[in-house]
Design a protein around this motif. Structure first.
Motif, PDB file in Angstrom:
ATOM      1  N   ASN A 276       0.844  -1.188   0.000  1.00  0.00           N
ATOM      2  CA  ASN A 276       0.000   0.000   0.000  1.00  0.00           C
ATOM      3  C   ASN A 276       0.883   1.243   0.000  1.00  0.00           C
ATOM      4  N   LYS A 277       0.842   2.032  -1.061  1.00  0.00           N
ATOM      5  CA  LYS A 277       1.727   3.183  -1.200  1.00  0.00           C
ATOM      6  C   LYS A 277       1.151   4.453  -0.570  1.00  0.00           C
ATOM      7  N   GLY A 278       0.230   4.277   0.327  1.00  0.00           N
ATOM      8  CA  GLY A 278      -0.332   5.392   1.085  1.00  0.00           C
ATOM      9  C   GLY A 278      -0.974   4.828   2.325  1.00  0.00           C
ATOM     10  N   ILE A 279      -1.954   5.526   2.878  1.00  0.00           N
ATOM     11  CA  ILE A 279      -2.723   5.009   3.996  1.00  0.00           C
ATOM     12  C   ILE A 279      -4.201   5.071   3.637  1.00  0.00           C
ATOM     13  N   ASP A 280      -4.977   4.141   4.164  1.00  0.00           N
ATOM     14  CA  ASP A 280      -6.413   4.131   3.961  1.00  0.00           C
ATOM     15  C   ASP A 280      -7.077   4.553   5.272  1.00  0.00           C
ATOM     16  N   ILE A 281      -7.876   5.616   5.212  1.00  0.00           N
ATOM     17  CA  ILE A 281      -8.530   6.168   6.393  1.00  0.00           C
ATOM     18  C   ILE A 281     -10.024   5.901   6.283  1.00  0.00           C
ATOM     19  N   ALA A 282     -10.593   5.176   7.246  1.00  0.00           N
ATOM     20  CA  ALA A 282     -12.020   4.863   7.227  1.00  0.00           C
ATOM     21  C   ALA A 282     -12.823   6.065   7.707  1.00  0.00           C
ATOM     22  N   GLY A 283     -14.050   6.164   7.217  1.00  0.00           N
ATOM     23  CA  GLY A 283     -14.915   7.270   7.619  1.00  0.00           C
ATOM     24  C   GLY A 283     -16.326   7.052   7.123  1.00  0.00           C
ATOM     25  N   LYS A 284     -17.100   8.125   7.099  1.00  0.00           N
ATOM     26  CA  LYS A 284     -18.489   8.062   6.671  1.00  0.00           C
ATOM     27  C   LYS A 284     -18.635   8.665   5.273  1.00  0.00           C
TER      28      LYS A 284
ATOM     29  N   ILE B 258       3.851  15.945  -4.111  1.00  0.00           N
ATOM     30  CA  ILE B 258       2.464  15.903  -4.546  1.00  0.00           C
ATOM     31  C   ILE B 258       1.690  15.026  -3.555  1.00  0.00           C
ATOM     32  N   THR B 259       0.386  15.230  -3.485  1.00  0.00           N
ATOM     33  CA  THR B 259      -0.459  14.366  -2.680  1.00  0.00           C
ATOM     34  C   THR B 259      -1.595  13.838  -3.546  1.00  0.00           C
ATOM     35  N   ALA B 260      -2.109  12.672  -3.187  1.00  0.00           N
ATOM     36  CA  ALA B 260      -3.207  12.048  -3.922  1.00  0.00           C
ATOM     37  C   ALA B 260      -4.304  11.651  -2.950  1.00  0.00           C
ATOM     38  N   TYR B 261      -5.554  11.847  -3.382  1.00  0.00           N
ATOM     39  CA  TYR B 261      -6.735  11.594  -2.550  1.00  0.00           C
ATOM     40  C   TYR B 261      -7.699  10.748  -3.390  1.00  0.00           C
ATOM     41  N   ALA B 262      -7.877   9.468  -3.021  1.00  0.00           N
ATOM     42  CA  ALA B 262      -8.626   8.541  -3.868  1.00  0.00           C
ATOM     43  C   ALA B 262      -9.908   8.035  -3.205  1.00  0.00           C
TER      44      ALA B 262
ATOM     45  N   SER C 216     -15.181  -0.348   0.269  1.00  0.00           N
ATOM     46  CA  SER C 216     -15.654   0.247   1.511  1.00  0.00           C
ATOM     47  C   SER C 216     -15.425   1.750   1.460  1.00  0.00           C
ATOM     48  N   VAL C 217     -16.138   2.483   2.316  1.00  0.00           N
ATOM     49  CA  VAL C 217     -15.980   3.936   2.371  1.00  0.00           C
ATOM     50  C   VAL C 217     -14.658   4.254   3.064  1.00  0.00           C
ATOM     51  N   ASN C 218     -13.760   4.909   2.343  1.00  0.00           N
ATOM     52  CA  ASN C 218     -12.464   5.272   2.916  1.00  0.00           C
ATOM     53  C   ASN C 218     -11.782   6.281   2.014  1.00  0.00           C
ATOM     54  N   LEU C 219     -10.756   6.918   2.559  1.00  0.00           N
ATOM     55  CA  LEU C 219      -9.891   7.790   1.764  1.00  0.00           C
ATOM     56  C   LEU C 219      -8.531   7.131   1.647  1.00  0.00           C
ATOM     57  N   HIS C 220      -8.084   6.911   0.414  1.00  0.00           N
ATOM     58  CA  HIS C 220      -6.712   6.457   0.189  1.00  0.00           C
ATOM     59  C   HIS C 220      -5.873   7.708  -0.046  1.00  0.00           C
ATOM     60  N   PHE C 221      -4.889   7.940   0.835  1.00  0.00           N
ATOM     61  CA  PHE C 221      -4.111   9.173   0.814  1.00  0.00           C
ATOM     62  C   PHE C 221      -2.643   8.860   0.613  1.00  0.00           C
ATOM     63  N   GLN C 222      -2.026   9.533  -0.362  1.00  0.00           N
ATOM     64  CA  GLN C 222      -0.601   9.361  -0.625  1.00  0.00           C
ATOM     65  C   GLN C 222       0.133  10.695  -0.530  1.00  0.00           C
ATOM     66  N   ILE C 223       1.366  10.637  -0.040  1.00  0.00           N
ATOM     67  CA  ILE C 223       2.319  11.745  -0.170  1.00  0.00           C
ATOM     68  C   ILE C 223       3.472  11.220  -1.008  1.00  0.00           C
ATOM     69  N   ARG C 224       3.818  11.957  -2.067  1.00  0.00           N
ATOM     70  CA  ARG C 224       4.938  11.554  -2.914  1.00  0.00           C
ATOM     71  C   ARG C 224       6.013  12.637  -2.897  1.00  0.00           C
ATOM     72  N   TYR C 225       7.242  12.189  -2.642  1.00  0.00           N
ATOM     73  CA  TYR C 225       8.398  13.074  -2.596  1.00  0.00           C
ATOM     74  C   TYR C 225       9.317  12.709  -3.751  1.00  0.00           C
ATOM     75  N   ARG C 226       9.464  13.656  -4.693  1.00  0.00           N
ATOM     76  CA  ARG C 226      10.246  13.398  -5.904  1.00  0.00           C
ATOM     77  C   ARG C 226       9.767  12.114  -6.595  1.00  0.00           C
ATOM     78  N   ALA C 227       8.445  11.973  -6.673  1.00  0.00           N
ATOM     79  CA  ALA C 227       7.732  10.874  -7.330  1.00  0.00           C
ATOM     80  C   ALA C 227       7.726   9.573  -6.538  1.00  0.00           C
ATOM     81  N   ASN C 228       8.435   9.522  -5.402  1.00  0.00           N
ATOM     82  CA  ASN C 228       8.461   8.319  -4.584  1.00  0.00           C
ATOM     83  C   ASN C 228       7.438   8.424  -3.453  1.00  0.00           C
TER      84      ASN C 228
END
Length: 255
Positions: free
Chosen positions: A149-157, A193-197, A226-238
């Motif tokens: 998992n290249k980010g974190i998955d945060i559960a919510g409503k 960059i950040t990503a919000y999925a 499931s309902v969640n936010l997949h959130f990534q932070i990328r530093y120099r594309a990593n």
């Protein structure tokens, strides 16, 4: 003319960023071929491991969540059990033949045009201030392993606000990336960059400037089981572990 050049520049940046996320999908597929040799696969069957979700299996195998649910008779909310056997099927209709092709491809040396982004040292903690993009429990942590998992998955409503983790410019809004659903990507500078999925709705447009903490989307389950936010932070594309850089939950950054 200058405005047109700026627009073209941002469009080019968006393409580069989209391709960087596609590399994550490719690494997930690579992981699936590695798992084949360790016994996770048997023909077109995947064995559920601890931490697996249907959306993660979808990203790893290239089979859509809906198709996995249909093939295996799994009703919403798609609860899985460790050791459960999951039938998988790719778009061509033959998992085993596709897998052999994938193994053959990964066994060959990669050309410079298809190689992954070069690894760089992670930035020190506190080098940039980040806000939590939403509130909730982290149900899937970051993993730096191949196919992890290249980010974190945060559960919510469903409908819960999603916020920009830092100020920047929106470089991508869309749902063309399989497995990410409605996706927003923000460029913060030349390094981050950040990503919000998996958003339910997106509230910003490409090239729009946003401030830290600005509401950019609402949480949903697009491209996920499931309902969640997949959130990534990328530093120099990593991809880097967001939890190393975010403040303690419920608090503001000290930097």
């Amino acid at each position: 003319m200058r405005k047109e050049r700026i627009v073209r520049k941002w469009a080019a940046n968006a393409v580069v960023l989209v391709l960087s996320l596609l590399l994550v999908a490719c690494s997930s597929n690579k992981a699936s071929t590695t798992q084949a040799s360790s016994g996770s696969y048997s023909g077109s069957v995947y064995t559920v491991k601890r931490g697996d979700t249907l959306s993660r299996i979808s990203r790893m195998t290239g089979t859509s969540v809906g198709e996995l649910a249909r093939l295996n008779g799994i009703p919403a909310p798609y609860t899985l059990e460790i050791g459960q056997k999951i039938r998988v099927k790719n778009s061509s209709g033959s998992s085993s033949s596709s897998k052999k092709t994938a193994v053959a491809k990964t066994s060959k040396p990669r050309s410079s045009s298809t190689s992954s982004v070069a690894k760089v040292a992670a930035p020190p903690v506190g080098s940039k201030c980040w806000l939590w993009p939403t509130s909730g429990k982290v149900v899937a942590p970051f993993s730096d392993s191949d196919g992890g998992n290249k980010g974190i998955d945060i559960a919510g409503k469903r409908g819960q606000p999603v916020y920009a983790s830092a100020a920047g410019t929106v470089v991508y809004v869309g749902n063309q990336l399989r497995g990410y659903g409605n996706l927003v990507m923000i460029k913060h500078n030349e390094e981050y960059i950040t990503a919000y999925a998996h958003n339910e709705t997106t509230l910003v447009n490409t090239s729009q400037k946003v401030s830290a903490g600005q509401k950019i989307a609402t949480m949903g389950s697009s491209g996920s089981d499931s309902v969640n936010l997949h959130f990534q932070i990328r530093y120099r594309a990593n991809a880097i572990d967001p939890q190393r850089y975010l403040p303690p939950p419920g608090s503001k950054p000290s930097c």
